[in-house]
Write an enzyme that holds these catalytic residues in place. Structure first.
Site, mmCIF file in Angstrom:
data_model
loop_
_atom_site.group_PDB
_atom_site.id
_atom_site.type_symbol
_atom_site.label_atom_id
_atom_site.label_comp_id
_atom_site.label_asym_id
_atom_site.label_seq_id
_atom_site.Cartn_x
_atom_site.Cartn_y
_atom_site.Cartn_z
ATOM 1 N N GLU A 176 0.840 -1.204 0.000
ATOM 2 C CA GLU A 176 0.000 0.000 0.000
ATOM 3 C C GLU A 176 0.876 1.255 0.000
ATOM 4 O O GLU A 176 0.784 2.077 0.909
ATOM 5 C CB GLU A 176 -0.896 0.005 1.252
ATOM 6 C CG GLU A 176 -1.784 -1.215 1.389
ATOM 7 C CD GLU A 176 -2.431 -1.332 2.770
ATOM 8 O OE1 GLU A 176 -2.157 -0.488 3.647
ATOM 9 O OE2 GLU A 176 -3.191 -2.281 2.972
ATOM 10 N N ARG B 248 3.261 7.686 -0.097
ATOM 11 C CA ARG B 248 4.293 8.724 -0.218
ATOM 12 C C ARG B 248 5.346 8.382 -1.281
ATOM 13 O O ARG B 248 5.744 9.239 -2.073
ATOM 14 C CB ARG B 248 4.985 8.865 1.137
ATOM 15 C CG ARG B 248 5.896 10.069 1.266
ATOM 16 C CD ARG B 248 6.672 10.014 2.576
ATOM 17 N NE ARG B 248 5.897 9.716 3.723
ATOM 18 C CZ ARG B 248 5.366 10.621 4.557
ATOM 19 N NH1 ARG B 248 5.588 11.892 4.357
ATOM 20 N NH2 ARG B 248 4.666 10.238 5.602
ATOM 21 N N ARG C 75 2.171 20.075 6.674
ATOM 22 C CA ARG C 75 3.173 19.153 7.233
ATOM 23 C C ARG C 75 4.206 19.841 8.138
ATOM 24 O O ARG C 75 4.523 19.315 9.212
ATOM 25 C CB ARG C 75 3.859 18.354 6.121
ATOM 26 C CG ARG C 75 2.863 17.554 5.241
ATOM 27 C CD ARG C 75 3.521 16.528 4.344
ATOM 28 N NE ARG C 75 4.114 15.465 5.128
ATOM 29 C CZ ARG C 75 5.383 15.360 5.408
ATOM 30 N NH1 ARG C 75 6.242 16.229 4.908
ATOM 31 N NH2 ARG C 75 5.822 14.389 6.158
ATOM 32 N N TYR D 92 3.928 18.222 11.718
ATOM 33 C CA TYR D 92 4.935 17.191 12.021
ATOM 34 C C TYR D 92 6.351 17.753 12.091
ATOM 35 O O TYR D 92 7.311 16.993 11.988
ATOM 36 C CB TYR D 92 4.937 16.101 10.938
ATOM 37 C CG TYR D 92 3.594 15.590 10.516
ATOM 38 C CD1 TYR D 92 2.817 14.811 11.366
ATOM 39 C CD2 TYR D 92 3.097 15.860 9.242
ATOM 40 C CE1 TYR D 92 1.584 14.315 10.958
ATOM 41 C CE2 TYR D 92 1.866 15.366 8.829
ATOM 42 C CZ TYR D 92 1.117 14.598 9.697
ATOM 43 O OH TYR D 92 -0.099 14.117 9.291
ATOM 44 N N CYS E 177 -3.044 33.483 10.364
ATOM 45 C CA CYS E 177 -2.817 34.158 11.647
ATOM 46 C C CYS E 177 -2.496 33.186 12.772
ATOM 47 O O CYS E 177 -3.284 33.018 13.702
ATOM 48 C CB CYS E 177 -4.044 34.999 11.979
ATOM 49 S SG CYS E 177 -4.325 36.193 10.687
ATOM 50 N N GLU E 178 -1.390 32.494 12.657
ATOM 51 C CA GLU E 178 -0.864 31.627 13.724
ATOM 52 C C GLU E 178 0.641 31.558 13.546
ATOM 53 O O GLU E 178 1.114 31.487 12.405
ATOM 54 C CB GLU E 178 -1.300 30.168 13.554
ATOM 55 C CG GLU E 178 -2.691 29.880 13.690
ATOM 56 C CD GLU E 178 -2.960 28.407 13.985
ATOM 57 O OE1 GLU E 178 -2.065 27.674 14.448
ATOM 58 O OE2 GLU E 178 -4.093 28.022 13.745
ATOM 59 N N TYR F 13 0.489 14.042 0.896
ATOM 60 C CA TYR F 13 -0.039 14.656 2.115
ATOM 61 C C TYR F 13 0.107 16.178 2.077
ATOM 62 O O TYR F 13 0.315 16.819 3.096
ATOM 63 C CB TYR F 13 0.625 14.046 3.360
ATOM 64 C CG TYR F 13 0.561 12.538 3.375
ATOM 65 C CD1 TYR F 13 -0.650 11.894 3.568
ATOM 66 C CD2 TYR F 13 1.693 11.752 3.148
ATOM 67 C CE1 TYR F 13 -0.735 10.506 3.550
ATOM 68 C CE2 TYR F 13 1.617 10.367 3.135
ATOM 69 C CZ TYR F 13 0.400 9.757 3.336
ATOM 70 O OH TYR F 13 0.323 8.379 3.309
HETATM 71 N N1 LLP Z 1 -1.611 1.905 4.385
HETATM 72 C C1 LLP Z 1 -2.142 2.342 5.549
HETATM 73 C C2 LLP Z 1 -3.048 1.446 6.287
HETATM 74 C C3 LLP Z 1 -1.849 3.630 6.024
HETATM 75 O O1 LLP Z 1 -2.378 4.050 7.166
HETATM 76 C C4 LLP Z 1 -0.977 4.467 5.267
HETATM 77 C C5 LLP Z 1 -0.653 5.817 5.735
HETATM 78 C C6 LLP Z 1 -0.451 3.969 4.071
HETATM 79 C C7 LLP Z 1 -0.778 2.681 3.669
HETATM 80 C C8 LLP Z 1 0.473 4.770 3.217
HETATM 81 O O2 LLP Z 1 1.661 5.081 3.862
HETATM 82 P P1 LLP Z 1 2.879 5.758 3.069
HETATM 83 O O3 LLP Z 1 3.371 4.751 2.058
HETATM 84 O O4 LLP Z 1 2.360 6.969 2.409
HETATM 85 O O5 LLP Z 1 3.877 6.043 4.102
HETATM 86 N N2 LLP Z 1 0.061 12.737 6.867
HETATM 87 C C9 LLP Z 1 1.320 12.114 7.237
HETATM 88 C C10 LLP Z 1 1.382 10.654 6.827
HETATM 89 C C11 LLP Z 1 0.234 9.816 7.360
HETATM 90 C C12 LLP Z 1 0.257 8.382 6.889
HETATM 91 C C13 LLP Z 1 -1.008 7.683 7.245
HETATM 92 N N3 LLP Z 1 -1.119 6.330 6.798
HETATM 93 C C14 LLP Z 1 2.460 12.931 6.652
HETATM 94 O O6 LLP Z 1 2.213 13.961 6.041
HETATM 95 O O7 LLP Z 1 3.619 12.575 6.820
#
Ligand code: LLP
Length: 429
Positions: free
Chosen positions: A282, A285, A322, A326, A354-355, A383
């Site tokens: 899955e 990113r 982000r 984070y 405004c933050e 993201y």
């Molecule tokens: N599968 C599941 C069940 C997930 O919860 C996620 C991400 C992915 C796959 C994909 O993960 P990736 O390959 O993108 O790392 N908003 C945060 C990242 C949150 C990720 C949530 N879940 C950021 O901007 O870093």
């Protein structure tokens, strides 16, 4: 590797000497679409998908793109045409995947809090697998499927109790995170599901975090998943699929360098050798982050007498949250190619919201910039737009997809009228 590069000044009828996305100058997009705007590169999306797919040439897994990373239907469609499936976490994401042309048999439905309505929708469209994350969800799904007279194909999502991921807010694999069930729970729920006429358990799933730059925690989790598959089979249960989630990190800056998809695949193949399962991943990113930038214009430069120099840009935390959320680092580049050896100046790069949290970077060294100049926030394809809001009543940021020397506005900027038209007066006002 991406396709956002400076082109020499000598080319392109005066548009050179600046950053392009593939064959399109960013300045042209800024002039025609306005700023702030997200710009995505088709060639980069295609390359990233191909690299991941090539890494798993023999296993031929389902590569279910995690739609949450960038849910624009044109982005999903670009990946779907290459054979990607979709990992989805809401009815909205399933609808996006279908609209983008992902066949239901390549759609996985995950998430800790699926509602009955969402489960019913997933069954109606025939997604290939529902990843069940808890016992109440298993019972709810069984009831919904039984009422429809269908059998739900499921995987049990396990929480392998392994810490990983670039930030506490995006680590999902520790026992105290809300995701998935323990290994012993998984065995019990899998056996229960196998005895329920409304459920068809076909596999197990895990996802331990995001922006992971070290293979060791993944290997530890995957070895535990291997053990689970073997124990389930020893109990006489059939396990055909193993979904190992997403989470591979990307380079936001020089270090640490994340493992390559090839190194990841080598580890996965070693850990799953002889297991005879259909693998699924899955990635989010990894496929889209470096395929996108946020293009923004400098509003003005505000210099404090004591020396702080604020570069106030027209993008803000509502467009790219982000850094605020984070403490994430995004490389910021001048769109005009900096002159060779040009002096660098330290700026605090901030947006108009405004933050104080609306700060993209402190003391960032950039070439000297002026009001009206363009800057690019790099590695913003994942993201970025996905998490954008209208905070401070700033209309949702538009999105542009480039392919070669053409581009399409794949989400136009909403007008103020459109923004306001969604709201109503209460009848007593
Ligand atoms: N599968 C599941 C069940 C997930 O919860 C996620 C991400 C992915 C796959 C994909 O993960 P990736 O390959 O993108 O790392 N908003 C945060 C990242 C949150 C990720 C949530 N879940 C950021 O901007 O870093």
């Amino acid at each position: 590797m991406n396709h956002f590069d400076y082109r020499p000044a000598s080319i392109d009828g005066g548009e050179g000497g600046a950053m392009f996305c593939e064959g399109v100058p960013l300045a042209r997009i800024a002039a025609e679409v306005g700023t702030p705007v997200y710009v995505y590169s088709t060639a980069t999306l295609e390359r990233h998908f191909a690299v991941f797919q090539d890494a798993f040439k023999t296993a031929k897994p389902l590569i279910a793109y995690a739609v949450k990373a960038n849910p624009n239907v044109a982005v999903i469609a670009t990946l779907a045409r290459l054979g990607a499936g979709a990992d989805t976490v809401s009815e909205g994401e399933i609808r996006r995947a279908l609209k983008a042309g992902v066949p239901p048999e390549r759609i996985v439905f995950s998430g800790v809090g699926k509602t009955e309505a969402e489960l019913a929708f997933a069954l109606d469209v025939g997604v290939c697998e529902i990843n069940v994350e808890s016992e109440p969800e298993l019972q709810k799904l069984a009831a919904v499927a039984a009422a429809k007279g269908v059998r739900a194909t499921i995987a049990i999502r396990v929480n392998p109790d392994v810490g990983a991921g670039g930030h506490a807010k995006i680590s999902t694999g520790k026992a105290d995170n809300k995701f998935g069930v323990s290994f012993s729970e998984a065995e019990r729920l899998y056996a229960n599901a196998a005895n329920n006429a409304a459920l068809n358990p076909v596999g197990v799933a895990c996802h331990i975090g995001s922006q992971i730059t070290d293979l060791a925690p993944m290997e530890e989790a995957f070895l535990k998943m291997r053990g689970l598959v073997q124990r389930l089979r020893a109990e006489g249960l059939s396990v055909e699929r193993l979904d190992l989630g997403g989470g591979l990190g990307v380079p936001y800056f020089d270090a640490p360098t994340p493992p390559s998809p090839a190194a990841f695949a080598e580890m996965v193949e070693r850990v799953t050798a002889g297991l005879d399962v259909q693998l699924a991943f899955e990635p989010g990113r990894l496929l889209v982050a470096n395929a996108g930038i946020l293009l923004s214009r400098v509003i003005h430069i505000h210099e404090r007498p004591e020396g702080t120099r604020f570069l106030v840009v027209d993008a803000a935390m509502n467009d790219l949250i982000r850094p605020a959320m984070y403490e994430a680092f995004h490389d910021i580049r001048s769109v005009a190619a900096p002159a060779e050896g040009a002096a660098q100046i330290a700026y605090d790069v901030v947006g108009p919201v405004c933050e104080t949290g609306d700060t993209f970077a402190r003391s960032r060294h950039l070439p000297a910039l002026n009001a009206g100049d363009l800057v690019a926030f790099m590695t913003a394809g994942a993201y970025g737009a996905a998490m954008a809001s209208e905070y401070n009543s700033r209309p949702l940021v538009p999105e542009v997809l480039v392919s070669g020397d053409r581009y399409a506005v794949v989400r136009p900027r909403a007008s103020y009228d459109e923004m306001l038209a969604r709201e109503r007066m209460a009848d007593w006002l």
